[in-house]
Design a protein around this motif. Structure first.
Motif, mmCIF file in Angstrom:
data_model
loop_
_atom_site.group_PDB
_atom_site.id
_atom_site.type_symbol
_atom_site.label_atom_id
_atom_site.label_comp_id
_atom_site.label_asym_id
_atom_site.label_seq_id
_atom_site.Cartn_x
_atom_site.Cartn_y
_atom_site.Cartn_z
ATOM 1 N N GLY A 173 0.682 -1.291 -0.140
ATOM 2 C CA GLY A 173 0.032 0.124 0.088
ATOM 3 C C GLY A 173 0.776 1.165 0.045
ATOM 4 N N HIS A 184 -3.874 -4.185 0.285
ATOM 5 C CA HIS A 184 -4.200 -5.653 -0.257
ATOM 6 C C HIS A 184 -5.250 -6.422 0.402
ATOM 7 N N TRP A 263 -7.834 -6.899 -7.637
ATOM 8 C CA TRP A 263 -7.832 -5.721 -6.780
ATOM 9 C C TRP A 263 -8.739 -4.665 -7.272
ATOM 10 N N TRP A 266 -11.991 -5.539 -6.208
ATOM 11 C CA TRP A 266 -12.160 -5.478 -4.655
ATOM 12 C C TRP A 266 -12.578 -4.234 -4.144
ATOM 13 N N VAL A 267 -11.680 -3.342 -4.596
ATOM 14 C CA VAL A 267 -11.812 -1.884 -3.885
ATOM 15 C C VAL A 267 -12.877 -1.045 -4.441
ATOM 16 N N VAL A 274 -9.693 -3.623 3.723
ATOM 17 C CA VAL A 274 -8.223 -3.348 3.116
ATOM 18 C C VAL A 274 -7.415 -3.372 4.072
ATOM 19 N N THR A 276 -2.898 -3.053 5.020
ATOM 20 C CA THR A 276 -1.589 -2.074 4.397
ATOM 21 C C THR A 276 -0.500 -2.940 5.259
#
Length: 277
Positions: A173, A184, A263, A266-267, A274, A276
């Motif tokens: 991150g 991640h 990703w 996911w975000v 999430v 980092t």
């Protein structure tokens, strides 16, 4: 086990007997058509990753899996036949080639391999080079129902081990050059694709790859059919994750699942956790 890779020397002897696909691509760059026209393996057909190997960006991520009908049309245009081996290469450390390899296998083609070392290895070896367009006889292959393991965002957390194929700084991150959120998936283990290769751009030997993935928690039962089952792999948009899946196959550890949205999907949901660091 038959390796999913082919060497440049092996390819020299196979020209004319296999369908060769050129999937040159750069993330964020122009399509590779100009590079293909300037020089390619004789008889190769050009495949556009964005147009042929992915659906349009959207809620499912930046490179969702293509509709089977779109994939069928693209592969037939490129001469892919059900009864003829396929050889795929790129100039991006096998990342784009791995996506094509995975999609063809996922949809039913049983004989697909990737050129180890890609276009640069071919040129360095003095392999013959053709220029301009290629006159390809249309193929007859039809994309069947998906048969390789695939997980979505709801199933991903249930995987025995989740592998993140991105660069370490993106995993931690510290930077995020593409997606709106850095970090991640909680609990994921970072296995960057760069570690799958030797300095010359070819894949590490199977034993070294087995050690690498065993250290990440994969393959406690050793190499063999389905040895990678229970693992799931993601990256930024579902393309480079296929590189880890290819490396697992080289290592004799098939069976891991792809998270196609990765990703970028996911975000897209702010409620998904999430991590980092």
């Amino acid at each position: 086990m038959t390796s999913p890779l082919v060497t440049v020397d092996e390819l020299r002897g196979l020209l004319g007997e296999v369908t060769v696909l050129d999937v040159r691509y750069r993330m964020g760059g122009p399509p590779g058509r100009a590079e293909f026209d300037a020089g390619h393996v004789p008889g190769a057909a050009y495949v556009d990753l964005d147009a042929d190997l992915a659906a349009a960006p959207g809620p499912r991520g930046r490179h969702p899996l293509p509709d089977p009908a779109v994939l069928t049309a693209a592969m037939r245009r490129c001469g892919v036949r059900a009864d003829r081996p396929v050889l795929v290469y790129d100039d991006w450390a096998a990342h784009a080639a791995a996506r094509c390899w995975w999609l063809l296998r996922h949809h039913g083609h049983d004989d697909v391999r990737v050129l180890d070392g890609g276009w640069s290895a071919w040129v360095t070896s003095g392999g013959p080079v053709a220029t301009g367009a290629t006159d390809v006889e249309p193929g007859d292959w039809t994309a069947g129902p998906g048969r390789l393991p695939v997980v979505g965002p709801d199933e991903l957390p249930a995987a025995a081990i989740v592998l993140d194929a991105r660069a370490p700084e993106r995993y931690r991150g510290e930077v995020e050059p593409v997606d709106p959120v850095a970090g991640h998936v909680p609990g994921a283990v970072n296995v960057p694709t760069t570690g799958n290769l030797r300095a010359d751009g070819t894949f590490r030997p199977p034993a070294e790859l087995r050690e690498r993935y065993a250290a990440a928690g994969v393959a406690g039962a050793g190499a063999g059919a389905g040895a990678g089952a229970g693992a799931a792999v993601y990256c930024g948009s579902g393309v480079t994750a296929c590189h880890d899946l290819l490396a697992l196959d080289v290592a004799g550890l098939p069976g891991a699942a792809l998270y196609p949205g990765s990703w970028s999907e996911w975000v897209a949901d702010p409620d998904r956790p999430v991590e980092t660091g």
